[in-house]
Motif scaffolding. Structure first.
Motif, PDB file in Angstrom:
ATOM      1  N   ASN A  10       0.838  -1.188   0.000  1.00 22.16           N
ATOM      2  CA  ASN A  10       0.000   0.000   0.000  1.00 22.16           C
ATOM      3  C   ASN A  10       0.876   1.242   0.000  1.00 22.16           C
ATOM      4  O   ASN A  10       1.744   1.382   0.843  1.00 22.16           O
ATOM      5  CB  ASN A  10      -0.894  -0.013   1.243  1.00 22.16           C
ATOM      6  N   LEU A  11       0.629   2.126  -0.951  1.00 21.83           N
ATOM      7  CA  LEU A  11       1.365   3.387  -0.993  1.00 21.83           C
ATOM      8  C   LEU A  11       0.449   4.507  -0.503  1.00 21.83           C
ATOM      9  O   LEU A  11       0.002   5.340  -1.267  1.00 21.83           O
ATOM     10  CB  LEU A  11       1.824   3.699  -2.420  1.00 21.83           C
ATOM     11  N   ASN A  12       0.149   4.514   0.760  1.00 23.34           N
ATOM     12  CA  ASN A  12      -0.712   5.547   1.352  1.00 23.34           C
ATOM     13  C   ASN A  12       0.094   6.815   1.595  1.00 23.34           C
ATOM     14  O   ASN A  12       0.418   7.154   2.719  1.00 23.34           O
ATOM     15  CB  ASN A  12      -1.310   5.057   2.673  1.00 23.34           C
ATOM     16  N   ILE A  13       0.392   7.505   0.511  1.00 23.05           N
ATOM     17  CA  ILE A  13       1.162   8.742   0.620  1.00 23.05           C
ATOM     18  C   ILE A  13       0.235   9.906   0.937  1.00 23.05           C
ATOM     19  O   ILE A  13       0.555  10.787   1.710  1.00 23.05           O
ATOM     20  CB  ILE A  13       1.937   8.998  -0.686  1.00 23.05           C
ATOM     21  N   SER A  14      -0.922   9.871   0.309  1.00 22.54           N
ATOM     22  CA  SER A  14      -1.903  10.943   0.494  1.00 22.54           C
ATOM     23  C   SER A  14      -3.296  10.330   0.509  1.00 22.54           C
ATOM     24  O   SER A  14      -3.594   9.457  -0.307  1.00 22.54           O
ATOM     25  CB  SER A  14      -1.780  11.948  -0.656  1.00 22.54           C
ATOM     26  N   ILE A  20      -4.491   8.414  -5.342  1.00 28.29           N
ATOM     27  CA  ILE A  20      -4.027   7.029  -5.452  1.00 28.29           C
ATOM     28  C   ILE A  20      -2.706   7.041  -6.207  1.00 28.29           C
ATOM     29  O   ILE A  20      -2.628   7.497  -7.352  1.00 28.29           O
ATOM     30  CB  ILE A  20      -5.046   6.152  -6.202  1.00 28.29           C
ATOM     31  N   TYR A  21      -1.669   6.561  -5.562  1.00 30.97           N
ATOM     32  CA  TYR A  21      -0.361   6.452  -6.195  1.00 30.97           C
ATOM     33  C   TYR A  21      -0.137   5.007  -6.611  1.00 30.97           C
ATOM     34  O   TYR A  21      -0.226   4.097  -5.789  1.00 30.97           O
ATOM     35  CB  TYR A  21       0.755   6.879  -5.236  1.00 30.97           C
ATOM     36  N   ARG A  22       0.143   4.808  -7.886  1.00 29.36           N
ATOM     37  CA  ARG A  22       0.481   3.461  -8.355  1.00 29.36           C
ATOM     38  C   ARG A  22       1.947   3.158  -8.089  1.00 29.36           C
ATOM     39  O   ARG A  22       2.310   2.023  -7.858  1.00 29.36           O
ATOM     40  CB  ARG A  22       0.173   3.337  -9.840  1.00 29.36           C
ATOM     41  N   ALA A  23       2.760   4.204  -8.156  1.00 32.65           N
ATOM     42  CA  ALA A  23       4.193   4.030  -7.935  1.00 32.65           C
ATOM     43  C   ALA A  23       4.798   5.370  -7.556  1.00 32.65           C
ATOM     44  O   ALA A  23       4.215   6.425  -7.826  1.00 32.65           O
ATOM     45  CB  ALA A  23       4.864   3.474  -9.189  1.00 32.65           C
ATOM     46  N   VAL A  24       5.975   5.301  -6.964  1.00 32.90           N
ATOM     47  CA  VAL A  24       6.682   6.517  -6.573  1.00 32.90           C
ATOM     48  C   VAL A  24       8.184   6.263  -6.673  1.00 32.90           C
ATOM     49  O   VAL A  24       8.657   5.167  -6.371  1.00 32.90           O
ATOM     50  CB  VAL A  24       6.271   6.970  -5.149  1.00 32.90           C
ATOM     51  N   VAL A  39       6.208   0.266  -6.009  1.00 29.81           N
ATOM     52  CA  VAL A  39       5.012   0.048  -6.815  1.00 29.81           C
ATOM     53  C   VAL A  39       3.949  -0.590  -5.939  1.00 29.81           C
ATOM     54  O   VAL A  39       4.204  -1.596  -5.266  1.00 29.81           O
ATOM     55  CB  VAL A  39       5.319  -0.860  -8.029  1.00 29.81           C
ATOM     56  N   ASP A  40       2.760  -0.013  -5.962  1.00 28.65           N
ATOM     57  CA  ASP A  40       1.631  -0.560  -5.213  1.00 28.65           C
ATOM     58  C   ASP A  40       1.174  -1.851  -5.893  1.00 28.65           C
ATOM     59  O   ASP A  40       0.741  -1.840  -7.045  1.00 28.65           O
ATOM     60  CB  ASP A  40       0.494   0.461  -5.173  1.00 28.65           C
ATOM     61  N   LYS A  41       1.285  -2.956  -5.191  1.00 32.95           N
ATOM     62  CA  LYS A  41       0.972  -4.274  -5.759  1.00 32.95           C
ATOM     63  C   LYS A  41      -0.485  -4.372  -6.211  1.00 32.95           C
ATOM     64  O   LYS A  41      -0.777  -4.900  -7.291  1.00 32.95           O
ATOM     65  CB  LYS A  41       1.287  -5.356  -4.716  1.00 32.95           C
ATOM     66  N   TYR A  42      -1.409  -3.864  -5.433  1.00 36.71           N
ATOM     67  CA  TYR A  42      -2.822  -3.915  -5.773  1.00 36.71           C
ATOM     68  C   TYR A  42      -3.095  -3.144  -7.067  1.00 36.71           C
ATOM     69  O   TYR A  42      -3.802  -3.619  -7.959  1.00 36.71           O
ATOM     70  CB  TYR A  42      -3.657  -3.355  -4.618  1.00 36.71           C
ATOM     71  N   GLU A  43      -2.537  -1.947  -7.178  1.00 37.98           N
ATOM     72  CA  GLU A  43      -2.730  -1.130  -8.377  1.00 37.98           C
ATOM     73  C   GLU A  43      -2.055  -1.772  -9.589  1.00 37.98           C
ATOM     74  O   GLU A  43      -2.603  -1.768 -10.689  1.00 37.98           O
ATOM     75  CB  GLU A  43      -2.191   0.288  -8.157  1.00 37.98           C
TER      76      GLU A  43
END
Length: 135
Positions: A38-42, A46-50, A60-64
């Motif tokens: 989970n990329l809970n940045i904000s 929704i962030y897929r990657a950063v 990379v967000d695995k779910y996305e």
């Protein structure tokens, strides 16, 4: 290098494109790409990657990721490598082509990239990514 296995083919394809555009790829393997649950940045986005530039790390967000087709996965990885490897910033410029507006760059920050445009204009997108010109 220490990237998750699912990203290796995308890294290798990016490396080949970079070399075809005369870009030095010596440091490509210093960048690692890893899944995160989970990329809970904000809470609002929704962030897929950063790209964490200082650490040479792409998360990379695995779910996305699992929701994307192979073309969207390539666009996502190339976009993040554009940040972490090529030091590129976002480019949201649009141009009018064949009765519609299209993105000039895969470095577009919005998630509205059309896979068919990418396939049709891939040569131009690679030129823009590595050389800075959409031709």
């Amino acid at each position: 290098y220490d990237s998750d296995k699912e990203f290796i083919s995308f890294i290798e394809a990016f490396k080949l494109e970079a070399e075809n555009h005369k870009v030095d790829t010596y440091y490509i393997y210093h960048i690692n790409i890893k899944f995160r649950d989970n990329l809970n940045i904000s809470p609002d986005v929704i962030y897929r990657a950063v790209c964490i530039f200082q650490k040479r790390l792409i998360l990379v967000d695995k779910y996305e990721w699992d929701k994307l087709d192979v073309i969207k996965k390539e666009i996502l990885i190339y976009h993040q490598l554009g940040h972490c490897f090529l030091n590129r910033r976002h480019n949201n410029v649009m141009i009018y082509r064949i009765n519609k507006y299209i993105n000039v760059s895969i470095m577009n920050e919005y998630d509205d990239f059309d896979s068919n445009d990418y396939i049709q204009y891939k040569k131009q997108y690679m030129n823009e990514l590595f050389l800075g010109e959409f031709e």
